[in-house]
Scaffold this motif. Structure first.
Motif, PDB file in Angstrom:
ATOM      1  N   LEU A  16      21.148 -56.044 -23.549  1.00 11.31           N
ATOM      2  CA  LEU A  16      22.046 -55.327 -24.466  1.00 11.31           C
ATOM      3  C   LEU A  16      23.402 -55.183 -23.784  1.00 11.31           C
ATOM      4  O   LEU A  16      23.461 -55.000 -22.560  1.00 11.31           O
TER       5      LEU A  16
ATOM      6  N   ALA B 202      23.557 -55.378 -33.346  1.00 14.97           N
ATOM      7  CA  ALA B 202      23.866 -56.210 -32.181  1.00 14.97           C
ATOM      8  C   ALA B 202      23.533 -57.657 -32.513  1.00 14.97           C
ATOM      9  O   ALA B 202      22.605 -57.926 -33.273  1.00 14.97           O
TER      10      ALA B 202
ATOM     11  N   LYS C 122      24.387 -50.265 -25.341  1.00 16.99           N
ATOM     12  CA  LYS C 122      23.650 -49.261 -24.553  1.00 16.99           C
ATOM     13  C   LYS C 122      24.270 -47.879 -24.710  1.00 16.99           C
ATOM     14  O   LYS C 122      23.570 -46.872 -24.836  1.00 16.99           O
TER      15      LYS C 122
END
Ligand code: 3AM
Length: 176
Positions: free
Chosen positions: A14, A147, A19
């Motif tokens: 990530l 994402a 995060k």
């Protein structure tokens, strides 16, 4: 050698910004709970490998090289809880076919090498707490964090005095 005791897994990395979004969501929506995973360790496991003997490491990398999986996007939009590993997690309610295929291909590699593999269906998730003994409190808002994933990684899990640390050993591109 030290390599013979490496604990490895395939996973999705990530970005720092994702995060941080997760960390902020956790702070706002959940009270402090047991066994918080540090934000630096947030990741999505694709296939757990465990200890990979030295003589199999080359084959592992070579087989990952041969994969031709597609890139995909995820929206992390739900929370889940597994009582047995006592894990509180968040994950996507919609799992793209490309992600299922990738996880399936990677656990097939593990299987061919005689590594542990998982019997359960693949559930992509980001572990947030690892020692949460009961159902989590109802939270104010579900997460809504998107994402895009254009690569997958081989991670090493290193135990340390301050807890486990993950190190990316190799990365492979996904086709866009
Ligand atoms: O990414 P999460 O937190 O879901 O729990 C471990 C962690 O999962 C899991 O592999 C990920 C990276 O360490 N793990 C550890 N031992 C395992 C095992 N024996 C395992 N998964 C399956 N079988």
């Amino acid at each position: 050698s030290a390599y013979s005791i490496m604990r490895l897994f395939f996973g999705l990395e990530l970005t720092p910004s994702v995060k941080l979004s997760i960390e902020k969501w956790r702070e706002i929506n959940l009270p402090p709970l047991a066994g918080p995973v540090p934000a630096a360790n947030f990741h999505i496991t694709l296939a757990f490998l465990g200890t990979v003997p030295v003589h199999q490491q080359e084959a592992l990398l070579a087989q990952a090289d041969r994969l031709t999986n597609q890139a995909f996007n995820l929206t992390i939009d739900q929370m889940g809880y597994w009582p047995r590993p006592r894990t509180l997690w968040i994950g996507p309610s919609v799992v793209p076919v490309a992600l299922n295929n990738l996880a399936g291909n990677l656990s097939a590699i593990a299987g061919r090498l005689g590594l542990p593999g998982e019997n359960r269906d693949y559930v992509p998730h980001i572990s947030l707490y690892r020692k949460q003994a009961s159902n989590p409190p109802v939270c104010l808002m579900q997460p809504d964090i998107s994402a895009s994933f254009e690569q997958f990684c081989l991670f090493e899990s290193r135990p340390g005095r301050q807890g486990v640390q993950y190190h990316v050993l190799a990365r492979w591109p996904l086709d866009s």
